[in-house]
Design a protein around this motif. Structure first.
Motif, PDB file in Angstrom:
ATOM      1  N   THR A  45       0.865  -1.187   0.000  1.00  0.00           N
ATOM      2  CA  THR A  45       0.000   0.000   0.000  1.00  0.00           C
ATOM      3  C   THR A  45       0.906   1.243   0.000  1.00  0.00           C
ATOM      4  O   THR A  45       2.129   1.119  -0.025  1.00  0.00           O
ATOM      5  CB  THR A  45      -0.868   0.038   1.285  1.00  0.00           C
ATOM      6  OG1 THR A  45       0.016   0.196   2.410  1.00  0.00           O
ATOM      7  CG2 THR A  45      -1.677  -1.219   1.469  1.00  0.00           C
ATOM      8  N   GLU A  98      -3.135   4.192   4.473  1.00  0.00           N
ATOM      9  CA  GLU A  98      -3.929   3.542   3.420  1.00  0.00           C
ATOM     10  C   GLU A  98      -4.330   2.133   3.853  1.00  0.00           C
ATOM     11  O   GLU A  98      -5.460   1.692   3.588  1.00  0.00           O
ATOM     12  CB  GLU A  98      -3.152   3.478   2.103  1.00  0.00           C
ATOM     13  CG  GLU A  98      -4.022   2.901   0.997  1.00  0.00           C
ATOM     14  CD  GLU A  98      -3.245   2.545  -0.257  1.00  0.00           C
ATOM     15  OE1 GLU A  98      -2.428   3.350  -0.716  1.00  0.00           O
ATOM     16  OE2 GLU A  98      -3.475   1.430  -0.775  1.00  0.00           O
ATOM     17  N   ALA A  99      -3.429   1.431   4.520  1.00  0.00           N
ATOM     18  CA  ALA A  99      -3.732   0.062   4.951  1.00  0.00           C
ATOM     19  C   ALA A  99      -4.956   0.070   5.876  1.00  0.00           C
ATOM     20  O   ALA A  99      -5.887  -0.728   5.709  1.00  0.00           O
ATOM     21  CB  ALA A  99      -2.527  -0.542   5.661  1.00  0.00           C
ATOM     22  N   ALA A 133      -8.024   0.828   3.902  1.00  0.00           N
ATOM     23  CA  ALA A 133      -8.418  -0.299   3.053  1.00  0.00           C
ATOM     24  C   ALA A 133      -9.160  -1.343   3.881  1.00  0.00           C
ATOM     25  O   ALA A 133     -10.217  -1.840   3.476  1.00  0.00           O
ATOM     26  CB  ALA A 133      -7.180  -0.913   2.402  1.00  0.00           C
ATOM     27  N   ARG A 184      -5.340  -4.178  -4.588  1.00  0.00           N
ATOM     28  CA  ARG A 184      -4.969  -2.757  -4.581  1.00  0.00           C
ATOM     29  C   ARG A 184      -4.551  -2.360  -5.984  1.00  0.00           C
ATOM     30  O   ARG A 184      -3.468  -2.731  -6.447  1.00  0.00           O
ATOM     31  CB  ARG A 184      -3.812  -2.559  -3.603  1.00  0.00           C
ATOM     32  CG  ARG A 184      -3.621  -1.156  -3.088  1.00  0.00           C
ATOM     33  CD  ARG A 184      -2.606  -0.375  -3.883  1.00  0.00           C
ATOM     34  NE  ARG A 184      -2.322   0.904  -3.234  1.00  0.00           N
ATOM     35  CZ  ARG A 184      -1.587   1.843  -3.803  1.00  0.00           C
ATOM     36  NH1 ARG A 184      -1.051   1.663  -5.007  1.00  0.00           N
ATOM     37  NH2 ARG A 184      -1.380   2.975  -3.175  1.00  0.00           N
TER      38      ARG A 184
END
Ligand code: PLP
Length: 403
Positions: free
Chosen positions: A69, A74-75, A78, A251
């Motif tokens: 990522t 962002e992780a 997500a 992703r």
């Protein structure tokens, strides 16, 4: 790095490891797209897959379970906003099948704000309190899981608990907490960002179903991170970033090959230095002893519990963190107050607030975080600056009394 400035803010960002710099530069020289089948593409793919193996090895995981990522933020987004899928259940994200989310009050803003943004129904956001030492108590977790069951019977809860806190360094008893989550049929996601280089990490021993990392916290470049799933049955229920199906459809977007290669090199470097945490403990303990000598009224947050070997969060009465940071900076010392804020503003720490730390201490909390390159001279410089600040404080207090 003693001579010019003392960089003591490794929990904000660790300096780029030379091996990572080298890996980034050589990856940038490659022209290929990792999805292309020609030799140039295959060379780029080779770098991505080698890094995937190195990142997996860092946490005792499998390469096939790593999704790169742009970082931990962002992780977290997500996992919370796309949702998690296991063999038996879908968790938040897919609206109809969403379960409650339980997160410790001391989680990083990356997690707390991702939960805010996940659009969960009322009652589905459950805040998990911590003790005065900053620990999640198994009984509090069990109570939160019971609340989740009452809100959404039959729907597994997603529990988010960090491995160690970026501000205080306090380490959570994750294996014990994971057992409570398992018992209740929940899913455990661990923010392990502050772990690498400071603690050994084994995803199985932590009992996490998924964890996530950010490369720049352990010598990799900024702007790259990874989710590591514990098993092949745990995945995002859809791509958070939709696109060309990269990262096994998890992703989208052409991979950040240079960043990923740098992250892989940093992961290898961390594994090659298993003794680093022990060295950090020595330096940290020496620093804290000297701090105690300098100011008898120093408060070291979390000093009674298991903490990262590189982190000291302290406050001295009458010393304001906002002013101290400027004084340290002018003296060539980079430290931080509570968490590093994106805007550069010093805000009261939600972590210390959740621990019930009084406002006067919260306003004075200074974080010193070190790494393998930190020297005694760096810490001397920090303590000398502090000594000067304390002398100034005494002089001001005396002249106020005399007036
Ligand atoms: N989680 C923790 C514990 C952190 O310390 C940080 C960074 O400060 C993050 C998440 C977010 O990482 P990034 O900004 O690299 O996405």
């Amino acid at each position: 790095m003693g001579a010019v400035r003392a960089y003591l803010d490794w929990n904000a960002t660790a300096p780029l490891h030379p091996a990572a710099r080298e890996a980034v530069l050589s990856a940038m020289a490659l022209p290929g797209n990792p999805s292309s089948i020609h030799a140039e593409g295959r060379a780029a793919r080779g770098l991505v897959e080698a890094a995937r193996r190195d990142v997996a090895a860092l946490v005792g995981g499998e390469a096939a379970n790593v999704v790169f990522t742009s970082g931990a933020t962002e992780a977290a987004n997500a996992l919370l906003r796309a949702g998690l899928q296991t063999a038996c259940a879908l968790l938040p994200g897919a609206a109809a099948l969403a379960g409650p989310v339980i997160a410790a009050r001391i989680e990083h803003a990356a997690v707390l704000q991702a939960i805010e943004a996940a659009g969960l129904p009322a009652g589905y956001r459950i805040a998990l309190p911590v003790t005065a030492d900053g620990l999640v108590a198994p009984a509090a977790l069990a109570a939160a899981l019971a609340e989740a069951r009452a809100v959404a019977p039959g729907q597994p809860a997603m529990v988010l608990i960090q491995l160690a806190n970026n501000e205080t360094g306090v380490i959570q008893p994750l294996a014990a907490l994971a057992a409570v989550v398992r018992e209740a049929g929940g899913i455990l996601v661990v923010d392990a960002v502050q772990g690498p280089g400071r603690l050994p990490i084994e995803i199985a021993a932590l009992g996490a179903d998924a964890l996530f990392l950010s490369a720049h916290k352990f010598g990799g470049p900024k702007g790259v991170g990874a989710i590591i799933f514990a098993r092949s049955e745990v995945r995002q229920s859809r791509a958070f970033i939709a696109g060309g199906g990269q990262e096994s459809g998890q992703r989208g977007g052409t991979e950040n090959v240079a960043g990923i290669a740098g992250m892989g090199a940093a992961a290898r470097a961390v594994r090659a230095m298993p003794e680093a945490p022990q060295n950090l403990i020595q330096l940290r303990d020496e620093f804290e002893n000297r701090l105690n000598h300098l100011a008898a009224d120093v408060e070291i947050v979390g000093k009674g519990v298991s903490r990262l070997p590189n982190t000291t969060c302290f406050a001295i009465s009458g010393l304001s963190a906002a002013q101290a940071l400027i004084a340290f900076d002018l003296d060539g010392v980079a430290v931080s107050s509570g968490s590093a804020c994106s805007s550069g503003k010093v805000r009261s720490s939600h972590v210390l607030e959740a621990m019930g730390v009084p406002a006067a201490i919260r306003e004075g909390a200074i974080r010193v975080s070190i790494g393998p390159e930190t020297t005694r001279a760096d810490l001397d410089r920090c303590l000398a600056s502090l000594e000067k600040q304390l002398a100034r404080r005494r002089a001001t207090a005396q002249s106020a009394t005399a007036a």
